[in-house]
Design an enzyme around this catalytic site. Structure first.
Site, mmCIF file in Angstrom:
data_model
loop_
_atom_site.group_PDB
_atom_site.id
_atom_site.type_symbol
_atom_site.label_atom_id
_atom_site.label_comp_id
_atom_site.label_asym_id
_atom_site.label_seq_id
_atom_site.Cartn_x
_atom_site.Cartn_y
_atom_site.Cartn_z
ATOM 1 C CE LYS A 85 -4.519 0.783 2.093
ATOM 2 N NZ LYS A 85 -5.290 0.737 3.341
HETATM 3 O O1 G3P Z 1 -9.240 1.476 3.905
HETATM 4 C C1 G3P Z 1 -9.108 2.781 4.370
HETATM 5 C C2 G3P Z 1 -9.917 2.901 5.593
HETATM 6 O O2 G3P Z 1 -9.350 2.127 6.575
HETATM 7 C C3 G3P Z 1 -10.129 4.277 6.079
HETATM 8 O O3 G3P Z 1 -11.301 4.238 6.782
HETATM 9 O O4 G3P Z 1 -13.019 4.991 8.328
HETATM 10 O O5 G3P Z 1 -10.607 5.623 8.710
HETATM 11 O O6 G3P Z 1 -11.915 6.646 6.849
HETATM 12 P P1 G3P Z 1 -11.727 5.451 7.729
#
Ligand code: G3P
Length: 217
Positions: A85
């Site tokens: 990533k």
């Molecule tokens: O895959 C990316 C994700 O983990 C981000 O999620 O909820 O932190 O915006 P969030």
């Protein structure tokens, strides 16, 4: 559309993968930091749980492309499903170009615009991750971004696959599928919510009650 789990929690991953419908896992530094132990051991354990044909995203933390490539070459040895990533920065794109050339799977993350997705595709990224929820958080429409990327990748036959990320609720999963995402990566809580429907619960209760009456008769 495939379903990945967006988690670094081994218990969650075990429970979800065991049901046979999860084909990959995405982690990020925030999710990893909530777990104990070493990053290497964690990714190795996650790889041991995920189907061999699947993908496990592990993020590099270097800022320069040299640092990213160096980290990637180490991390890729932790499991055959490992996908590197990379952040959507000029250095991340250069690292992606190099790693793609070496046949290493890549996932360009923190994507918030069509132009960023196009850059990732041109760099040969295996996956691109538009962050749906974080766009919604700032009053934009994250699903519209997924739909635009899907339409452009389809029109130009770009092989980079779209992972709808930052999924916050079950409707995001539906909308990501309708928008043409190849994959939605889902937190465990949302994954569990996907099973729920009040009519399923009521239906099971009614079938059980009717079956009990039948057995008594
Ligand atoms: O895959 C990316 C994700 O983990 C981000 O999620 O909820 O932190 O915006 P969030």
């Amino acid at each position: 559309m495939e379903l990945y789990l967006d988690s670094a929690n081994l218990e969650e991953i075990k429970k979800a993968v065991d049901l046979g419908v999860i084909t990959g896992v995405t982690t990020n530094p925030s999710l990893v930091s909530q777990q104990g132990g070493s990053f290497k051991d964690l990714i190795r354990e996650i790889c041991s749980l995920v189907p061999k044909t699947g993908s496990v995203s592990a993020e590099v933390m270097g800022e320069s492309w040299r640092e990213m490539v160096k980290e990637a070459e180490e991390i890729r040895t932790w499991g055959e499903q490992v996908t590197i990533k990379l952040p959507l920065t000029p250095d991340g794109i250069k690292a992606c170009t190099i790693l793609s050339g070496e046949g290493i799977k890549t996932n360009l993350t923190l994507v918030f615009s069509v132009n960023q997705a196009l850059l990732a595709a041109r760099a040969g990224a295996t996956f691109v991750s538009p962050f749906v929820g974080r766009l919604d958080d700032i009053g934009r429409n994250g699903i519209d971004l997924v739909a635009q990327i899907a339409s452009i990748f389809d029109h130009y036959q770009l092989p980079t696959r779209i992972i709808a990320a930052s999924i916050r609720h079950p409707q995001h999963v539906v909308d990501a599928a309708l928008a043409g995402a190849d994959i939605a990566t889902i937190p465990y809580k949302v994954f569990r919510q996907m099973f729920d429907h009040p009519l399923t619960e009521v239906g099971i209760k009614r079938f059980k009650a009717d079956w009990a009456k039948f057995k008594e008769s």
